[in-house]
Design an enzyme around this catalytic site. Structure first.
Site, PDB file in Angstrom:
ATOM      1  N   CYS A  89       0.853  -1.178   0.000  1.00 42.02           N
ATOM      2  CA  CYS A  89       0.000   0.000   0.000  1.00 42.02           C
ATOM      3  C   CYS A  89       0.891   1.230   0.000  1.00 42.02           C
ATOM      4  O   CYS A  89       2.069   1.154   0.339  1.00 42.02           O
ATOM      5  CB  CYS A  89      -0.947   0.018   1.196  1.00 42.02           C
ATOM      6  N   GLU A 138      -8.221   8.472   3.719  1.00 42.06           N
ATOM      7  CA  GLU A 138      -7.736   8.157   2.377  1.00 42.06           C
ATOM      8  C   GLU A 138      -8.870   7.881   1.395  1.00 42.06           C
ATOM      9  O   GLU A 138      -9.908   7.318   1.746  1.00 42.06           O
ATOM     10  CB  GLU A 138      -6.797   6.951   2.435  1.00 42.06           C
TER      11      GLU A 138
END
Length: 201
Positions: A89, A138
């Protein structure tokens, strides 16, 4: 899920480099509640309370047996050190396509690029990390795919890796700490994961 694309077929777009950052800083792409870019912000600042919504990506890669590649984050990471999480990620550089960033960063962290990478949607979340006091706000682009090369992780990024079946993942999650975002991105990516790795997931 979009048609499968091999990241090795077309990585020609020039990677954006955060040129406006001060030395040692990394800039992220800030977005609004619809995922539209509204500016840039320094990485650590964006993760401090109350957090700034920014673009990110999460990758789930599988081997030919349908096992998911997990990584245990390096102990020296400023955010969520030493916990298990998905394959990779991170954050695109400002102006960098999320697909390009996902392929690039997977190769950088794990020493092996995806053999196949597919878009699997997006998910937005606000998740505080009690262990560090930071927050993940996010707009996350999800990717699923295949890995055929043996991982050779960068030690400053990755403490350990493991291929797991769905049943082994359930056991590991019951025994070990995982990143605060893992459950959210895993559940959001499940339709794409099942297309790649089968309905056992």
């Amino acid at each position: 899920m979009s048609p499968a694309v091999s990241p090795t077929d077309d990585l020609s777009p020039e990677l954006a480099v955060p040129s406006a950052a001060a030395p040692g800083e990394i800039l992220l792409e800030l977005v609004d509640d619809h995922g539209v870019t509204i500016g840039t912000g320094e990485k650590h600042w964006a993760h401090q309370q109350p957090g700034r919504l920014h673009r990110a990506f999460s990758v789930f890669l599988f081997d030919r047996q349908g096992r998911m590649l997990l990584q245990r984050r390096a102990l020296g990471k400023y955010h969520s050190p030493g916990v298990w999480s998905n394959t990779c990620c991170g954050h695109p550089y400002p102006g960098e396509l999320p697909f390009v960033a996902a392929a690039r960063r997977t190769a950088e962290e794990l020493g092996a690029a995806p053999a196949l990478l597919c878009e699997a949607g997006t998910v937005r979340y606000d998740l505080p990390d009690e262990s560090t006091g930071l927050i993940e706000r996010e707009w996350n682009h999800l990717f699923v795919g295949l890995i055929t090369a043996e991982p050779d992780p960068a030690p400053e990024e990755v403490e350990d890796t493991r291929f797991v079946t769905a049943a082994e993942l359930r056991v590991l999650r019951a025994e070990k700490p995982f990143s605060v975002w893992f459950e959210t991105v895993f559940e959001a990516a499940l339709p794409g994961i099942r297309e790649i790795a089968g309905n056992d997931w």
